[in-house]
Scaffold this motif. Structure first.
Motif, PDB file in Angstrom:
ATOM      1  N   PHE A  62     -14.189 -37.726  -7.074  1.00 41.71           N
ATOM      2  CA  PHE A  62     -13.483 -36.932  -6.082  1.00 41.71           C
ATOM      3  C   PHE A  62     -14.234 -35.619  -5.833  1.00 41.71           C
ATOM      4  CE2 PHE A  62     -10.097 -39.374  -8.263  1.00 41.71           C
ATOM      5  CZ  PHE A  62      -9.663 -40.123  -7.175  1.00 41.71           C
ATOM      6  N   ARG A  63     -13.981 -35.055  -4.674  1.00 38.49           N
ATOM      7  CA  ARG A  63     -14.631 -33.796  -4.297  1.00 38.49           C
ATOM      8  C   ARG A  63     -14.181 -32.674  -5.223  1.00 38.49           C
ATOM      9  NH1 ARG A  63     -13.441 -29.286  -1.250  1.00 38.49           N
ATOM     10  NH2 ARG A  63     -15.183 -28.349  -0.103  1.00 38.49           N
ATOM     11  N   ASN A  64     -15.145 -31.892  -5.696  1.00 45.16           N
ATOM     12  CA  ASN A  64     -14.861 -30.707  -6.500  1.00 45.16           C
ATOM     13  C   ASN A  64     -15.366 -29.487  -5.744  1.00 45.16           C
ATOM     14  OD1 ASN A  64     -13.968 -29.181  -8.598  1.00 45.16           O
ATOM     15  ND2 ASN A  64     -15.338 -30.031 -10.143  1.00 45.16           N
ATOM     16  N   GLY A  65     -14.585 -28.460  -5.692  1.00 43.35           N
ATOM     17  CA  GLY A  65     -14.924 -27.287  -4.887  1.00 43.35           C
ATOM     18  C   GLY A  65     -16.226 -26.633  -5.326  1.00 43.35           C
ATOM     19  N   GLY A  66     -16.854 -25.903  -4.404  1.00 44.29           N
ATOM     20  CA  GLY A  66     -18.087 -25.193  -4.706  1.00 44.29           C
ATOM     21  C   GLY A  66     -19.318 -25.972  -4.279  1.00 44.29           C
ATOM     22  N   ILE A 126      -4.480 -14.153 -29.390  1.00 42.32           N
ATOM     23  CA  ILE A 126      -4.951 -15.175 -28.456  1.00 42.32           C
ATOM     24  C   ILE A 126      -4.205 -15.061 -27.129  1.00 42.32           C
ATOM     25  CG2 ILE A 126      -5.666 -16.784 -30.251  1.00 42.32           C
ATOM     26  CD1 ILE A 126      -3.068 -18.311 -29.803  1.00 42.32           C
ATOM     27  N   SER A 127      -4.879 -15.476 -26.071  1.00 42.48           N
ATOM     28  CA  SER A 127      -4.294 -15.576 -24.738  1.00 42.48           C
ATOM     29  C   SER A 127      -4.292 -17.047 -24.362  1.00 42.48           C
ATOM     30  CB  SER A 127      -5.113 -14.758 -23.736  1.00 42.48           C
ATOM     31  OG  SER A 127      -4.680 -14.998 -22.411  1.00 42.48           O
ATOM     32  N   VAL A 128      -3.137 -17.567 -23.926  1.00 43.05           N
ATOM     33  CA  VAL A 128      -3.009 -18.996 -23.671  1.00 43.05           C
ATOM     34  C   VAL A 128      -2.524 -19.233 -22.249  1.00 43.05           C
ATOM     35  CG1 VAL A 128      -2.529 -19.504 -26.096  1.00 43.05           C
ATOM     36  CG2 VAL A 128      -0.624 -19.097 -24.533  1.00 43.05           C
ATOM     37  N   ASP A 129      -2.917 -20.380 -21.689  1.00 38.10           N
ATOM     38  CA  ASP A 129      -2.453 -20.776 -20.368  1.00 38.10           C
ATOM     39  C   ASP A 129      -2.970 -22.179 -20.079  1.00 38.10           C
ATOM     40  OD1 ASP A 129      -1.128 -20.653 -18.006  1.00 38.10           O
ATOM     41  OD2 ASP A 129      -2.565 -19.383 -16.964  1.00 38.10           O
ATOM     42  N   THR A 130      -2.406 -22.791 -19.035  1.00 39.76           N
ATOM     43  CA  THR A 130      -2.838 -24.111 -18.602  1.00 39.76           C
ATOM     44  C   THR A 130      -3.654 -23.989 -17.332  1.00 39.76           C
ATOM     45  OG1 THR A 130      -0.779 -25.028 -19.455  1.00 39.76           O
ATOM     46  CG2 THR A 130      -2.083 -26.434 -18.018  1.00 39.76           C
ATOM     47  N   LYS A 131      -4.836 -24.610 -17.329  1.00 42.94           N
ATOM     48  CA  LYS A 131      -5.607 -24.699 -16.099  1.00 42.94           C
ATOM     49  C   LYS A 131      -4.979 -25.768 -15.210  1.00 42.94           C
ATOM     50  CE  LYS A 131     -10.460 -24.646 -14.688  1.00 42.94           C
ATOM     51  NZ  LYS A 131     -10.245 -25.318 -13.413  1.00 42.94           N
ATOM     52  N   LYS A 132      -5.251 -25.731 -13.933  1.00 48.07           N
ATOM     53  CA  LYS A 132      -4.645 -26.703 -13.021  1.00 48.07           C
ATOM     54  C   LYS A 132      -5.086 -28.128 -13.370  1.00 48.07           C
ATOM     55  CE  LYS A 132      -8.065 -26.691  -9.256  1.00 48.07           C
ATOM     56  NZ  LYS A 132      -8.286 -28.140  -9.228  1.00 48.07           N
ATOM     57  N   ARG A 133      -4.208 -29.092 -13.080  1.00 44.31           N
ATOM     58  CA  ARG A 133      -4.539 -30.494 -13.327  1.00 44.31           C
ATOM     59  C   ARG A 133      -5.763 -30.896 -12.502  1.00 44.31           C
ATOM     60  NH1 ARG A 133       1.095 -30.530 -13.533  1.00 44.31           N
ATOM     61  NH2 ARG A 133       1.976 -31.521 -15.385  1.00 44.31           N
ATOM     62  N   LEU A 191     -18.666 -30.550 -19.731  1.00 47.43           N
ATOM     63  CA  LEU A 191     -18.838 -29.413 -18.824  1.00 47.43           C
ATOM     64  C   LEU A 191     -18.134 -28.176 -19.356  1.00 47.43           C
ATOM     65  CD1 LEU A 191     -18.455 -31.213 -15.372  1.00 47.43           C
ATOM     66  CD2 LEU A 191     -20.507 -30.100 -16.259  1.00 47.43           C
ATOM     67  N   ILE A 192     -16.966 -28.359 -19.969  1.00 45.03           N
ATOM     68  CA  ILE A 192     -16.274 -27.212 -20.572  1.00 45.03           C
ATOM     69  C   ILE A 192     -17.071 -26.695 -21.761  1.00 45.03           C
ATOM     70  CG2 ILE A 192     -14.214 -26.499 -21.831  1.00 45.03           C
ATOM     71  CD1 ILE A 192     -12.591 -28.367 -20.070  1.00 45.03           C
ATOM     72  N   GLY A 193     -17.582 -27.625 -22.590  1.00 37.12           N
ATOM     73  CA  GLY A 193     -18.326 -27.213 -23.772  1.00 37.12           C
ATOM     74  C   GLY A 193     -19.625 -26.500 -23.457  1.00 37.12           C
ATOM     75  N   ALA A 194     -20.184 -26.736 -22.265  1.00 33.45           N
ATOM     76  CA  ALA A 194     -21.455 -26.096 -21.885  1.00 33.45           C
ATOM     77  C   ALA A 194     -21.254 -24.757 -21.195  1.00 33.45           C
ATOM     78  CB  ALA A 194     -22.244 -27.027 -20.968  1.00 33.45           C
ATOM     79  N   THR A 195     -20.012 -24.262 -21.147  1.00 33.16           N
ATOM     80  CA  THR A 195     -19.721 -23.021 -20.428  1.00 33.16           C
ATOM     81  C   THR A 195     -19.934 -21.827 -21.331  1.00 33.16           C
ATOM     82  OG1 THR A 195     -18.066 -24.176 -19.103  1.00 33.16           O
ATOM     83  CG2 THR A 195     -17.986 -21.770 -19.104  1.00 33.16           C
ATOM     84  N   ILE A 221     -15.292 -21.649 -16.387  1.00 28.92           N
ATOM     85  CA  ILE A 221     -15.295 -23.110 -16.410  1.00 28.92           C
ATOM     86  C   ILE A 221     -15.387 -23.652 -14.982  1.00 28.92           C
ATOM     87  CG2 ILE A 221     -13.895 -25.137 -16.936  1.00 28.92           C
ATOM     88  CD1 ILE A 221     -12.784 -23.614 -19.343  1.00 28.92           C
ATOM     89  N   THR A 222     -14.578 -23.087 -14.082  1.00 31.69           N
ATOM     90  CA  THR A 222     -14.611 -23.519 -12.684  1.00 31.69           C
ATOM     91  C   THR A 222     -15.981 -23.291 -12.062  1.00 31.69           C
ATOM     92  OG1 THR A 222     -12.253 -22.995 -12.470  1.00 31.69           O
ATOM     93  CG2 THR A 222     -13.506 -23.225 -10.438  1.00 31.69           C
ATOM     94  N   GLN A 223     -16.606 -22.157 -12.396  1.00 30.18           N
ATOM     95  CA  GLN A 223     -17.936 -21.865 -11.863  1.00 30.18           C
ATOM     96  C   GLN A 223     -18.970 -22.845 -12.421  1.00 30.18           C
ATOM     97  OE1 GLN A 223     -18.712 -19.752  -9.597  1.00 30.18           O
ATOM     98  NE2 GLN A 223     -20.915 -19.452  -9.719  1.00 30.18           N
TER      99      GLN A 223
END
Length: 378
Positions: A194-198, A181-188, A345-349, A327-329
């Motif tokens: 609030f405005r979300n990029g894209g 497995i590869s693990v990491d934390t996405k940004k808070r 939104l994460i589950g639909a990625t 996920i960001t996309q």
């Protein structure tokens, strides 16, 4: 007899649409064709001066100009720098303190605006416009540039060997059908309107209205997505924390992945290989991370191997470009109004090129309260 109507027709349909040199040549050719009295007649029809038409006659008899040129070399008004020899040295003195980039390279750029440079030069006795300043800077090799993310800090001479070692360990574990497995934390992420990029498609003239300021909502707070990416199965699992990003939370996310997806997928697992970057809650020097991993090993009976990527190379971590970027996309341009929206939104990625990613998400690091549905194949 000169056919005045025919000359006017040819001028209106063709000659008047040519460039400066083309109009001269056209008028000169008409004069030669008309014969005696043609110069006065053509000048009256075209509006060109007789001297201009006479220059056109000389152009007919001379060699053609290089492609793209309308006038001979040396024609036209002299450059401002030729009339004012002190202009360029003064411009260089102004630009030098604001010059960016490597001075050994031919490409350099400045951060001062053209208007400010023009005003400063005018005060120094070199009257010039902002457009002319831009032209002169281009001649000197300057241009406007964006910052480029390229510096990674110091590079260890054996950095490639470290990557080769991690790669060999991962391949060996996969060959033995052991989980990797590869693990990491996405940004808070801020929760609220609030405005979300894209950008996203909406009816023209009706953009999504969001808050002007990105001040944290005291009631909704933030969320911390922690991802676990199964490198062999190309599937991801994301735990959405509601408090803070700690090593205890990171290991709890791995524990939940193991219970929900790891054990069913690898029933005969004896070892667990984890790849991570050197910072954050799963950093190489975080003592709590090691303590919690030892607790997990004692609970599960697994031999846990942890491989940290060298400093400054977190982008090489598989989860960065196989899970988090998708996920960001997927949620681009959509405000994360509540925790449920984040989970859904994460589950639909999905990630289409490789085998379909099945993303699971939950709202807290405690026992799962809501798991997203499996992604549908595309």
């Amino acid at each position: 007899m000169i056919d005045k109507a025919a000359i006017r027709l040819r001028w209106d349909t063709v000659g008047s649409r040519l460039d400066e040199r083309g109009r001269r040549l056209f008028a000169a050719a008409e004069v030669r064709t008309a014969g005696r009295g043609g110069l006065a007649m053509v000048s009256q029809i075209t509006g060109l001066a007789r001297s201009t038409i006479n220059r056109g006659k000389k152009d007919l008899d001379s060699q053609p100009l290089p492609k793209g040129r309308v006038r001979r070399v040396g024609g036209g008004r002299r450059a401002v720098s030729d009339n004012d020899p002190g202009l360029i040295p003064a411009l260089k003195r102004l630009v030098e303190p604001a010059t960016l980039g490597d001075p050994m390279r031919p490409l350099i750029w400045v951060s001062k605006s053209m208007e400010k440079l023009a005003a400063a030069l005018t005060e120094m006795g070199h009257p010039i416009s902002a457009d002319t300043v831009r032209t002169e800077l281009v001649k000197l090799g300057f241009s406007r540039q964006f910052n480029r993310k390229a510096d990674e800090g110091s590079k260890h001479p054996d950095r490639n060997a470290q990557f080769e070692y991690i790669n060999a360990k991962v391949i060996a574990a996969q060959a033995q059908h052991q989980p990797v497995i590869s693990v990491d934390t996405k940004k808070r992420e801020l929760i609220g309107n609030f405005r979300n990029g894209g950008t996203d498609y909406r009816p023209k003239g009706t953009p999504q209205r969001v808050n002007v300021h990105d001040f944290e909502d005291k009631e909704l707070g933030k969320v911390v997505p922690y991802g676990v990416y199964d490198m062999t199965a190309n599937a991801g699992f994301v735990s959405v924390g509601i408090t803070s990003d700690t090593a205890e939370f990171a290991v709890q996310s791995i524990r939940c992945w193991l219970d929900r997806m790891g054990r069913p997928r690898y029933p005969d697992a004896r070892e667990l290989t984890v790849t991570a970057d050197c910072g954050g809650s799963n950093g190489a020097r975080v003592r709590l991370w090691k303590v919690e991993l030892q607790k997990l090993a004692d609970e599960t009976g697994l031999v846990i191997h942890v491989h940290h990527y060298p400093p400054g190379t977190s982008k090489w971590n598989k989860i960065e470009h196989r899970l988090f970027c998708h996920i960001t996309q997927n949620w681009r341009g959509r405000p994360l109004t509540d925790r449920l929206a984040v989970v859904e939104l994460i589950g639909a990625t999905t990630r289409p090129p490789r085998p379909v990613s099945r993303l699971k998400a939950r709202s807290t690091p405690a026992p799962i309260r809501k798991a997203s549905r499996s992604a549908k194949p595309q």
